[in-house]
Design a protein around this motif. Structure first.
Motif, short mmCIF file in Angstrom:
data_model
loop_
_atom_site.label_atom_id
_atom_site.label_comp_id
_atom_site.label_asym_id
_atom_site.label_seq_id
_atom_site.Cartn_x
_atom_site.Cartn_y
_atom_site.Cartn_z
N ILE A 1 0.88 -1.16 0.00
CA ILE A 1 0.00 0.00 0.00
C ILE A 1 0.92 1.21 0.00
O ILE A 1 1.82 1.30 0.85
N VAL A 2 0.71 2.13 -0.93
CA VAL A 2 1.67 3.21 -1.13
C VAL A 2 1.08 4.55 -0.66
O VAL A 2 -0.07 4.89 -0.98
N PHE A 3 1.88 5.29 0.08
CA PHE A 3 1.49 6.61 0.57
C PHE A 3 2.55 7.63 0.18
O PHE A 3 3.75 7.34 0.21
N GLU A 4 2.11 8.83 -0.16
CA GLU A 4 3.01 9.97 -0.37
C GLU A 4 2.86 10.88 0.85
O GLU A 4 1.75 11.28 1.20
N ILE A 5 3.99 11.20 1.49
CA ILE A 5 3.96 11.90 2.77
C ILE A 5 4.84 13.15 2.73
O ILE A 5 5.95 13.12 2.21
N LYS A 6 4.30 14.23 3.30
CA LYS A 6 5.08 15.45 3.51
C LYS A 6 4.97 15.83 4.98
O LYS A 6 3.85 15.98 5.50
N GLN A 7 6.10 15.97 5.65
CA GLN A 7 6.10 16.31 7.07
C GLN A 7 6.84 17.62 7.28
O GLN A 7 7.99 17.76 6.84
N THR A 8 6.18 18.55 7.95
CA THR A 8 6.74 19.89 8.13
C THR A 8 6.78 20.24 9.61
O THR A 8 5.76 20.13 10.31
N TYR A 9 7.93 20.69 10.08
CA TYR A 9 8.08 21.13 11.47
C TYR A 9 7.71 22.60 11.60
O TYR A 9 8.02 23.41 10.70
N LEU A 10 7.06 22.93 12.71
CA LEU A 10 6.57 24.29 12.94
C LEU A 10 7.36 24.96 14.05
O LEU A 10 7.97 24.31 14.90
N MET A 11 7.32 26.28 14.05
CA MET A 11 7.96 27.04 15.13
C MET A 11 7.21 26.79 16.44
O MET A 11 6.00 26.55 16.44
N SER A 12 7.93 26.87 17.54
CA SER A 12 7.33 26.66 18.85
C SER A 12 7.86 27.70 19.83
O SER A 12 9.04 28.01 19.84
N SER A 13 6.94 28.23 20.64
CA SER A 13 7.33 29.22 21.64
C SER A 13 7.98 28.55 22.85
O SER A 13 8.63 29.20 23.66
N VAL B 1 10.02 14.91 2.58
CA VAL B 1 9.15 14.36 1.53
C VAL B 1 9.55 12.91 1.31
O VAL B 1 10.73 12.60 1.11
N LYS B 2 8.57 12.01 1.39
CA LYS B 2 8.90 10.60 1.20
C LYS B 2 7.72 9.83 0.63
O LYS B 2 6.56 10.27 0.70
N LYS B 3 8.03 8.68 0.09
CA LYS B 3 7.00 7.75 -0.39
C LYS B 3 7.12 6.49 0.45
O LYS B 3 8.21 5.92 0.57
N ARG B 4 6.02 6.08 1.04
CA ARG B 4 6.01 4.93 1.94
C ARG B 4 5.34 3.73 1.29
O ARG B 4 4.25 3.84 0.73
N TYR B 5 6.01 2.57 1.38
CA TYR B 5 5.47 1.31 0.88
C TYR B 5 5.23 0.41 2.10
O TYR B 5 6.18 -0.06 2.73
N ALA B 6 3.96 0.21 2.44
CA ALA B 6 3.60 -0.63 3.59
C ALA B 6 3.22 -2.01 3.07
O ALA B 6 2.37 -2.15 2.19
N PHE B 7 3.85 -3.05 3.64
CA PHE B 7 3.57 -4.40 3.15
C PHE B 7 3.76 -5.42 4.28
O PHE B 7 4.41 -5.15 5.29
N TRP B 8 3.16 -6.58 4.06
CA TRP B 8 3.26 -7.69 5.01
C TRP B 8 4.30 -8.69 4.53
O TRP B 8 4.39 -9.00 3.35
N TRP B 9 5.10 -9.15 5.50
CA TRP B 9 6.05 -10.22 5.19
C TRP B 9 6.20 -11.10 6.43
O TRP B 9 6.49 -10.60 7.52
N SER B 10 5.96 -12.38 6.27
CA SER B 10 6.11 -13.35 7.35
C SER B 10 5.31 -12.93 8.59
O SER B 10 5.81 -12.97 9.72
N GLY B 11 4.06 -12.50 8.38
CA GLY B 11 3.18 -12.14 9.48
C GLY B 11 3.52 -10.83 10.16
O GLY B 11 3.05 -10.55 11.26
N GLN B 12 4.31 -9.98 9.50
CA GLN B 12 4.76 -8.73 10.09
C GLN B 12 4.56 -7.57 9.12
O GLN B 12 4.83 -7.70 7.92
N LEU B 13 4.06 -6.44 9.63
CA LEU B 13 3.92 -5.25 8.81
C LEU B 13 5.24 -4.49 8.77
O LEU B 13 5.84 -4.21 9.81
N PHE B 14 5.67 -4.14 7.56
CA PHE B 14 6.87 -3.34 7.36
C PHE B 14 6.50 -2.05 6.63
O PHE B 14 5.55 -2.02 5.84
N GLU B 15 7.28 -1.00 6.89
CA GLU B 15 7.13 0.27 6.18
C GLU B 15 8.48 0.63 5.58
O GLU B 15 9.47 0.81 6.30
N LEU B 16 8.50 0.69 4.26
CA LEU B 16 9.71 1.03 3.53
C LEU B 16 9.58 2.46 3.02
O LEU B 16 8.77 2.74 2.15
#
Length: 381
Positions: free
Chosen positions: A238-250, A311-326
Protein backbone atom coordinates in the motif's frame (compact mmCIF):
# COMPACT_ATOMS: atom_id res chain seq x y z
CA UNK A 1 -17.68 -9.17 12.03
CA UNK A 2 -17.78 -10.96 8.70
CA UNK A 3 -20.32 -10.15 5.99
CA UNK A 4 -20.70 -6.45 6.79
CA UNK A 5 -18.68 -3.38 7.66
CA UNK A 6 -17.51 -3.71 11.28
CA UNK A 7 -18.90 -0.85 13.37
CA UNK A 8 -16.95 0.03 16.50
CA UNK A 9 -17.40 2.74 19.11
CA UNK A 10 -14.70 4.89 20.64
CA UNK A 11 -16.07 6.30 23.87
CA UNK A 12 -14.99 7.36 27.35
CA UNK A 13 -15.00 10.20 29.80
CA UNK A 14 -14.09 13.83 29.07
CA UNK A 15 -10.45 14.47 28.12
CA UNK A 16 -9.73 10.79 27.55
CA UNK A 17 -7.69 11.14 24.35
CA UNK A 18 -10.33 10.31 21.75
CA UNK A 19 -9.18 12.94 19.24
CA UNK A 20 -5.62 11.62 19.24
CA UNK A 21 -6.88 8.04 19.21
CA UNK A 22 -9.02 8.66 16.12
CA UNK A 23 -6.03 10.25 14.39
CA UNK A 24 -3.83 7.24 15.17
CA UNK A 25 -6.46 4.73 14.01
CA UNK A 26 -7.05 6.67 10.81
CA UNK A 27 -3.33 6.56 10.08
CA UNK A 28 -2.46 3.04 11.18
CA UNK A 29 -5.41 0.93 10.02
CA UNK A 30 -4.96 1.80 6.30
CA UNK A 31 -1.45 0.37 6.59
CA UNK A 32 -3.15 -2.95 7.36
CA UNK A 33 -5.30 -2.55 4.24
CA UNK A 34 -8.39 -1.08 5.92
CA UNK A 35 -10.42 1.88 4.69
CA UNK A 36 -11.44 3.87 7.76
CA UNK A 37 -14.70 5.83 7.98
CA UNK A 38 -15.15 7.99 11.09
CA UNK A 39 -18.61 9.07 12.22
CA UNK A 40 -18.11 12.44 14.01
CA UNK A 41 -19.21 13.14 17.57
CA UNK A 42 -22.59 14.86 17.53
CA UNK A 43 -21.93 17.01 20.62
CA UNK A 44 -18.74 18.43 19.09
CA UNK A 45 -20.49 19.18 15.80
CA UNK A 46 -23.18 21.08 17.69
CA UNK A 47 -20.73 22.97 19.91
CA UNK A 48 -18.58 24.03 16.98
CA UNK A 49 -21.62 25.71 15.46
CA UNK A 50 -22.29 27.89 18.49
CA UNK A 51 -24.57 25.86 20.75
CA UNK A 52 -23.40 26.02 24.39
CA UNK A 53 -24.05 22.50 25.63
CA UNK A 54 -23.01 23.32 29.19
CA UNK A 55 -25.87 25.82 29.48
CA UNK A 56 -28.37 23.28 28.15
CA UNK A 57 -27.27 20.49 30.49
CA UNK A 58 -28.07 22.50 33.63
CA UNK A 59 -31.66 23.03 32.51
CA UNK A 60 -33.83 20.04 33.35
CA UNK A 61 -36.53 21.26 30.96
CA UNK A 62 -34.14 21.01 27.98
CA UNK A 63 -31.91 18.01 28.67
CA UNK A 64 -34.31 15.27 27.56
CA UNK A 65 -35.31 17.11 24.39
CA UNK A 66 -31.68 17.87 23.56
CA UNK A 67 -30.55 14.27 24.05
CA UNK A 68 -33.43 13.02 21.91
CA UNK A 69 -32.13 15.15 19.03
CA UNK A 70 -28.57 13.97 19.70
CA UNK A 71 -29.71 10.33 19.53
CA UNK A 72 -31.63 10.89 16.31
CA UNK A 73 -28.65 12.67 14.77
CA UNK A 74 -26.26 9.94 15.92
CA UNK A 75 -28.32 7.20 14.33
CA UNK A 76 -28.79 9.21 11.12
CA UNK A 77 -25.07 9.96 10.76
CA UNK A 78 -24.14 6.32 11.28
CA UNK A 79 -26.63 5.30 8.60
CA UNK A 80 -25.33 7.87 6.12
CA UNK A 81 -21.69 6.97 6.75
CA UNK A 82 -22.36 3.25 6.33
CA UNK A 83 -24.39 3.78 3.16
CA UNK A 84 -21.62 5.68 1.43
CA UNK A 85 -18.85 3.50 2.87
CA UNK A 86 -20.48 0.59 1.06
CA UNK A 87 -20.04 2.45 -2.23
CA UNK A 88 -16.28 2.80 -1.72
CA UNK A 89 -13.81 0.34 -3.26
CA UNK A 90 -12.08 -2.35 -1.24
CA UNK A 91 -13.26 -5.29 0.84
CA UNK A 92 -11.65 -4.30 4.16
CA UNK A 93 -13.52 -1.43 5.77
CA UNK A 94 -14.28 -0.29 9.28
CA UNK A 95 -16.74 2.28 10.62
CA UNK A 96 -15.48 4.04 13.76
CA UNK A 97 -18.07 5.99 15.72
CA UNK A 98 -16.84 8.89 17.86
CA UNK A 99 -19.23 7.90 20.65
CA UNK A 100 -22.29 5.74 20.12
CA UNK A 101 -25.99 5.65 20.86
CA UNK A 102 -25.59 4.34 24.41
CA UNK A 103 -23.42 7.30 25.44
CA UNK A 104 -26.59 9.36 25.65
CA UNK A 105 -27.77 7.16 28.53
CA UNK A 106 -25.01 8.66 30.68
CA UNK A 107 -26.57 12.13 30.44
CA UNK A 108 -30.18 11.29 31.39
CA UNK A 109 -31.95 9.01 33.84
CA UNK A 110 -32.17 5.40 32.65
CA UNK A 111 -35.96 5.55 32.52
CA UNK A 112 -35.77 8.65 30.32
CA UNK A 113 -33.35 6.93 27.94
CA UNK A 114 -35.56 3.84 27.74
CA UNK A 115 -38.47 6.10 26.81
CA UNK A 116 -36.38 7.93 24.18
CA UNK A 117 -35.26 4.67 22.62
CA UNK A 118 -38.78 3.24 22.69
CA UNK A 119 -40.27 6.33 21.08
CA UNK A 120 -37.81 5.89 18.20
CA UNK A 121 -38.66 2.19 17.89
CA UNK A 122 -35.50 0.73 19.43
CA UNK A 123 -34.75 -1.59 22.33
CA UNK A 124 -31.55 -1.44 24.39
CA UNK A 125 -30.41 -4.60 22.63
CA UNK A 126 -30.88 -2.81 19.29
CA UNK A 127 -28.85 0.24 20.32
CA UNK A 128 -26.10 -1.58 22.18
CA UNK A 129 -25.54 -5.17 21.06
CA UNK A 130 -27.01 -5.46 17.61
CA UNK A 131 -25.71 -2.10 16.38
CA UNK A 132 -22.02 -2.18 17.36
CA UNK A 133 -19.44 -4.94 17.01
CA UNK A 134 -17.00 -3.60 19.60
CA UNK A 135 -16.79 -0.78 22.16
CA UNK A 136 -13.56 0.81 23.39
CA UNK A 137 -13.74 3.00 26.49
CA UNK A 138 -10.89 5.44 27.13
CA UNK A 139 -10.71 6.51 30.77
CA UNK A 140 -10.82 10.25 31.46
CA UNK A 141 -7.51 11.88 32.35
CA UNK A 142 -9.22 13.02 35.55
CA UNK A 143 -9.02 9.40 36.72
CA UNK A 144 -5.36 8.54 37.21
CA UNK A 145 -3.75 11.25 35.06
CA UNK A 146 -5.18 14.37 36.67
CA UNK A 147 -2.30 16.64 35.67
CA UNK A 148 -3.31 16.23 32.02
CA UNK A 149 -7.00 17.11 32.42
CA UNK A 150 -8.08 20.21 30.45
CA UNK A 151 -11.06 21.90 28.75
CA UNK A 152 -9.49 22.21 25.29
CA UNK A 153 -12.50 20.65 23.50
CA UNK A 154 -15.34 23.09 22.79
CA UNK A 155 -17.90 20.46 23.89
CA UNK A 156 -16.17 19.87 27.25
CA UNK A 157 -17.48 21.73 30.29
CA UNK A 158 -16.95 19.34 33.23
CA UNK A 159 -14.53 19.96 36.09
CA UNK A 160 -12.32 16.98 37.14
CA UNK A 161 -14.81 15.60 39.65
CA UNK A 162 -17.66 15.89 37.16
CA UNK A 163 -15.44 14.23 34.55
CA UNK A 164 -14.86 11.24 36.83
CA UNK A 165 -18.58 10.93 37.43
CA UNK A 166 -19.28 11.20 33.71
CA UNK A 167 -16.67 8.53 32.99
CA UNK A 168 -18.36 6.11 35.40
CA UNK A 169 -21.79 6.80 33.94
CA UNK A 170 -20.52 6.33 30.39
CA UNK A 171 -18.89 3.05 31.36
CA UNK A 172 -22.11 1.89 33.01
CA UNK A 173 -24.16 2.85 29.94
CA UNK A 174 -22.36 0.19 27.92
CA UNK A 175 -22.63 -2.53 30.56
CA UNK A 176 -23.73 -5.75 28.90
CA UNK A 177 -21.99 -5.34 25.57
CA UNK A 178 -20.21 -8.59 24.81
CA UNK A 179 -17.09 -6.96 23.30
CA UNK A 180 -16.14 -4.00 25.46
CA UNK A 181 -12.58 -3.06 26.35
CA UNK A 182 -11.50 -0.40 28.86
CA UNK A 183 -8.23 1.49 28.29
CA UNK A 184 -7.22 2.93 31.66
CA UNK A 185 -4.51 5.40 32.68
CA UNK A 186 -2.94 3.07 35.23
CA UNK A 187 -1.62 -0.46 35.40
CA UNK A 188 -1.64 -1.69 38.96
CA UNK A 189 0.01 1.10 40.96
CA UNK A 190 1.75 2.61 37.94
CA UNK A 191 0.46 5.50 35.86
CA UNK A 192 1.10 4.71 32.21
CA UNK A 193 2.09 7.34 29.68
CA UNK A 194 -0.34 8.69 27.12
CA UNK A 195 1.67 6.95 24.39
CA UNK A 196 1.25 3.62 26.20
CA UNK A 197 -2.48 4.27 26.46
CA UNK A 198 -2.74 4.86 22.71
CA UNK A 199 -0.64 1.76 22.03
CA UNK A 200 -3.00 -0.35 24.11
CA UNK A 201 -6.02 1.01 22.26
CA UNK A 202 -4.45 0.32 18.87
CA UNK A 203 -3.63 -3.22 19.96
CA UNK A 204 -7.20 -3.82 21.16
CA UNK A 205 -8.75 -2.44 17.97
CA UNK A 206 -6.42 -4.54 15.83
CA UNK A 207 -7.33 -7.61 17.84
CA UNK A 208 -11.03 -6.96 17.29
CA UNK A 209 -10.41 -6.80 13.53
CA UNK A 210 -8.20 -9.93 13.66
CA UNK A 211 -5.11 -7.94 12.67
CA UNK A 212 -1.81 -9.16 14.17
CA UNK A 213 -1.42 -6.84 17.14
CA UNK A 214 1.41 -4.30 16.82
CA UNK A 215 3.53 -3.83 19.91
CA UNK A 216 4.44 -0.27 19.01
CA UNK A 217 6.79 0.03 21.97
CA UNK A 218 9.09 -2.39 20.11
CA UNK A 219 10.15 -0.73 16.87
CA UNK A 220 13.07 -1.59 14.62
CA UNK A 221 14.61 0.70 12.02
CA UNK A 222 17.17 -0.09 9.32
CA UNK A 223 19.06 1.94 6.75
CA UNK A 224 18.51 0.34 3.34
CA UNK A 225 20.52 0.36 0.13
CA UNK A 226 19.79 3.56 -1.80
CA UNK A 227 19.55 1.58 -5.04
CA UNK A 228 16.50 -0.38 -3.86
CA UNK A 229 13.80 -0.43 -6.55
CA UNK A 230 10.25 -0.51 -5.12
CA UNK A 231 8.92 -1.78 -8.44
CA UNK A 232 10.84 -5.01 -7.88
CA UNK A 233 9.29 -5.82 -4.50
CA UNK A 234 7.81 -9.36 -4.56
CA UNK A 235 4.84 -8.15 -2.49
CA UNK A 236 1.85 -5.91 -3.13
CA UNK A 237 2.35 -2.80 -0.98
CA UNK A 238 0.00 0.00 0.00
CA UNK A 239 1.67 3.21 -1.13
CA UNK A 240 1.49 6.61 0.57
CA UNK A 241 3.01 9.97 -0.37
CA UNK A 242 3.96 11.90 2.77
CA UNK A 243 5.08 15.45 3.51
CA UNK A 244 6.10 16.31 7.07
CA UNK A 245 6.74 19.89 8.13
CA UNK A 246 8.08 21.13 11.47
CA UNK A 247 6.57 24.29 12.94
CA UNK A 248 7.96 27.04 15.13
CA UNK A 249 7.33 26.66 18.85
CA UNK A 250 7.33 29.22 21.64
CA UNK A 251 8.37 26.46 24.05
CA UNK A 252 11.85 25.05 23.37
CA UNK A 253 10.88 21.69 24.87
CA UNK A 254 7.87 21.40 22.55
CA UNK A 255 8.05 19.96 19.05
CA UNK A 256 5.22 20.83 16.65
CA UNK A 257 4.65 19.38 13.21
CA UNK A 258 2.03 18.83 10.52
CA UNK A 259 1.80 15.97 8.07
CA UNK A 260 0.09 15.53 4.72
CA UNK A 261 -0.49 11.95 3.62
CA UNK A 262 -1.97 10.80 0.32
CA UNK A 263 -2.91 7.20 -0.34
CA UNK A 264 -1.82 6.71 -3.94
CA UNK A 265 -4.43 4.10 -4.95
CA UNK A 266 -7.48 5.98 -3.65
CA UNK A 267 -6.16 9.54 -3.68
CA UNK A 268 -7.48 9.99 -0.11
CA UNK A 269 -5.78 12.83 1.76
CA UNK A 270 -5.14 12.87 5.50
CA UNK A 271 -3.82 15.89 7.41
CA UNK A 272 -2.59 15.66 11.00
CA UNK A 273 -1.15 18.00 13.62
CA UNK A 274 1.17 16.74 16.36
CA UNK A 275 2.66 18.31 19.47
CA UNK A 276 5.46 16.50 21.26
CA UNK A 277 5.79 17.84 24.81
CA UNK A 278 8.21 17.09 27.62
CA UNK A 279 6.03 16.17 30.61
CA UNK A 280 8.84 15.31 33.01
CA UNK A 281 12.46 14.15 32.62
CA UNK A 282 12.59 11.19 30.28
CA UNK A 283 8.86 11.28 29.46
CA UNK A 284 7.32 12.98 26.41
CA UNK A 285 3.70 13.04 25.35
CA UNK A 286 2.76 13.15 21.68
CA UNK A 287 -0.93 14.06 21.21
CA UNK A 288 -2.04 14.07 17.59
CA UNK A 289 -5.25 15.04 15.84
CA UNK A 290 -6.70 15.03 12.35
CA UNK A 291 -7.10 18.51 10.88
CA UNK A 292 -8.76 19.96 7.78
CA UNK A 293 -6.86 20.93 4.66
CA UNK A 294 -7.46 24.60 5.48
CA UNK A 295 -6.04 24.17 8.99
CA UNK A 296 -3.06 22.41 7.45
CA UNK A 297 -2.43 25.25 4.97
CA UNK A 298 -2.77 27.83 7.72
CA UNK A 299 -0.34 25.99 9.99
CA UNK A 300 2.22 25.79 7.19
CA UNK A 301 2.61 29.55 7.61
CA UNK A 302 4.27 28.74 10.94
CA UNK A 303 6.91 26.43 9.47
CA UNK A 304 10.26 26.36 11.22
CA UNK A 305 12.82 28.10 8.96
CA UNK A 306 15.60 26.02 10.52
CA UNK A 307 14.09 22.70 9.49
CA UNK A 308 13.34 21.48 5.99
CA UNK A 309 10.22 19.65 4.88
CA UNK A 310 10.57 15.88 4.71
CA UNK A 311 9.15 14.36 1.53
CA UNK A 312 8.90 10.60 1.20
CA UNK A 313 7.00 7.75 -0.39
CA UNK A 314 6.01 4.93 1.94
CA UNK A 315 5.47 1.31 0.88
CA UNK A 316 3.60 -0.63 3.59
CA UNK A 317 3.57 -4.40 3.15
CA UNK A 318 3.26 -7.69 5.01
CA UNK A 319 6.05 -10.22 5.19
CA UNK A 320 6.11 -13.35 7.35
CA UNK A 321 3.18 -12.14 9.48
CA UNK A 322 4.76 -8.73 10.09
CA UNK A 323 3.92 -5.25 8.81
CA UNK A 324 6.87 -3.34 7.36
CA UNK A 325 7.13 0.27 6.18
CA UNK A 326 9.71 1.03 3.53
CA UNK A 327 10.28 4.79 3.26
CA UNK A 328 11.96 6.36 0.25
CA UNK A 329 12.95 9.84 1.45
CA UNK A 330 13.64 12.25 -1.43
CA UNK A 331 14.01 15.52 0.48
CA UNK A 332 15.91 17.12 2.20
CA UNK A 333 18.26 14.18 1.66
CA UNK A 334 18.00 10.84 -0.07
CA UNK A 335 17.52 7.92 2.25
CA UNK A 336 15.77 4.56 2.22
CA UNK A 337 14.64 3.35 5.63
CA UNK A 338 12.84 0.15 6.67
CA UNK A 339 10.76 0.16 9.86
CA UNK A 340 8.82 -2.56 11.65
CA UNK A 341 6.64 -2.64 14.77
CA UNK A 342 6.76 -6.11 16.30
CA UNK A 343 3.51 -8.03 16.76
CA UNK A 344 2.29 -10.51 19.31
CA UNK A 345 2.43 -13.18 16.61
CA UNK A 346 6.07 -12.52 15.89
CA UNK A 347 8.37 -12.82 18.90
CA UNK A 348 11.42 -12.60 16.65
CA UNK A 349 11.56 -10.30 13.64
CA UNK A 350 11.95 -12.07 10.30
CA UNK A 351 13.36 -9.44 7.96
CA UNK A 352 12.44 -9.58 4.24
CA UNK A 353 15.41 -11.14 2.43
CA UNK A 354 14.73 -9.17 -0.77
CA UNK A 355 15.69 -5.85 0.88
CA UNK A 356 19.38 -5.08 1.20
CA UNK A 357 20.04 -3.54 4.58
CA UNK A 358 23.08 -1.39 5.33
CA UNK A 359 22.81 -1.26 9.11
CA UNK A 360 20.35 -1.07 11.99
CA UNK A 361 19.67 2.49 13.21
CA UNK A 362 16.93 1.76 15.77
CA UNK A 363 18.69 3.54 18.63
CA UNK A 364 20.64 6.03 16.53
CA UNK A 365 19.04 9.46 17.13
CA UNK A 366 20.88 10.84 14.10
CA UNK A 367 18.33 9.06 11.91
CA UNK A 368 15.18 10.52 13.51
CA UNK A 369 12.85 12.66 11.42
CA UNK A 370 13.80 15.70 13.46
CA UNK A 371 17.49 15.25 12.62
CA UNK A 372 16.70 14.60 8.97
CA UNK A 373 14.66 17.83 8.79
CA UNK A 374 17.46 19.76 10.53
CA UNK A 375 19.96 18.52 7.94
CA UNK A 376 22.16 16.80 10.54
CA UNK A 377 21.47 13.19 9.59
CA UNK A 378 24.73 11.56 8.37
CA UNK A 379 22.92 9.62 5.66
CA UNK A 380 25.13 6.91 4.15
CA UNK A 381 28.34 8.54 5.33
Amino acid sequence: MEGKIPRIVLTGGPCAGKSTALSILRQKLPEFGYSVFIVPEVATLISEKGIKIGEIMVRSDLVSQFERHVLQTQLALEGIWEKFALTQPGDKKVLICDRGAMDIASYVDWSVFLALAGDLGFSIFDLRDRRYDAVFHLATAAEGAEEHYNLDNVARYENPQQARERDKKTLAAWDGHTYRRVIANVEGDRQISFAEKMNKLLAEVCQSLKIPVPLVEIEKKYLVDLGTDPAQLPVVPIVFEIKQTYLMSSQPEWERRVRERREVASGEMLYTYTEKKAVRPGVREQPERVITEKEYRDLLEQRDPNRMQIVKKRYAFWWSGQLFELDFISSPTQLVVLEAELTDEQSQLVLPPFIKRIKEVTDDERYTNARIAAGTCPGYG
